[in-house]
Scaffold this motif. Structure first.
Motif: not given
Length: 138
Positions: A1-16, A18-27
Motif C-alpha cells: 500500500m502506498t500513501s501520499r499526503s494529499a493537500s488539505h483545504t481551508a474550512p468551507a465555512t469561515p472561522r469566526p 479569534g478562532t484558531p486555524e484548523v486546516s492541518a487537522l481537517l481531512g
C-alpha cells in the motif's frame, strides 16, 4: 500500500475572528494499522459553523462501524494560539464511553483512544494509533 499526503483545504465555512486555524487537522484519515481491533480505523475531521467535528469508523463486519459525528474541542500550543494542533472528541455509546485525543505532527495524525465501560466488568482499553491522509482526498 502506498500513501501520499494529499493537500488539505481551508474550512468551507469561515472561522469566526479569534478562532484558531484548523486546516492541518481537517481531512479524511486512515489508520496505518487496519488490523487494529482497538480505536478507530478511519477518521473524518471537518469544520462547520459550530466548530470542529470528528466522525470515527471502528471495526465492523462487513464494513467499518460508523461511530457518528461528534463535536471536538480544539487545542493550541501556548506559543502559537492562532493554530490548532490537537483535538479531543467524546463518544457516548451508553455503557461505553470513548475519548479520542488527536494531534497533528509532520503530516500524520496521532491519536489516543481510551474506552471505559460503565458496568464495571472490565474490557476497558487504551490505544495509540497513527493515521495518514486518505489518498486522493483532502
Amino acid at each position: 500500500m502506498t500513501s501520499r499526503s494529499a493537500s488539505h483545504t481551508a474550512p468551507a465555512t469561515p472561522r469566526p475572528p479569534g478562532t484558531p486555524e484548523v486546516s492541518a487537522l481537517l481531512g479524511d484519515w486512515v489508520n496505518t494499522d487496519q488490523r487494529s481491533s482497538k480505536g478507530a480505523l478511519r477518521l473524518s475531521v471537518t469544520w462547520h459553523e459550530e466548530g470542529l467535528f470528528v466522525r470515527a469508523f471502528g471495526t465492523g463486519s462487513p464494513q467499518p462501524r460508523d461511530w457518528g459525528q461528534v463535536p471536538a474541542v480544539v487545542y493550541t500550543p501556548p506559543d502559537t494560539p492562532s493554530a490548532a494542533c490537537s483535538f479531543s472528541a467524546v463518544y457516548d455509546f451508553g455503557s461505553l464511553r470513548t475519548v479520542i485525543g488527536g494531534y497533528y505532527k509532520t503530516g500524520i495524525l496521532v491519536t489516543t483512544t481510551c474506552s471505559v465501560f460503565s458496568d464495571g466488568n472490565g474490557g476497558d482499553h487504551w490505544a495509540r494509533s497513527f493515521f495518514h491522509r486518505a489518498e486522493g482526498r483532502s
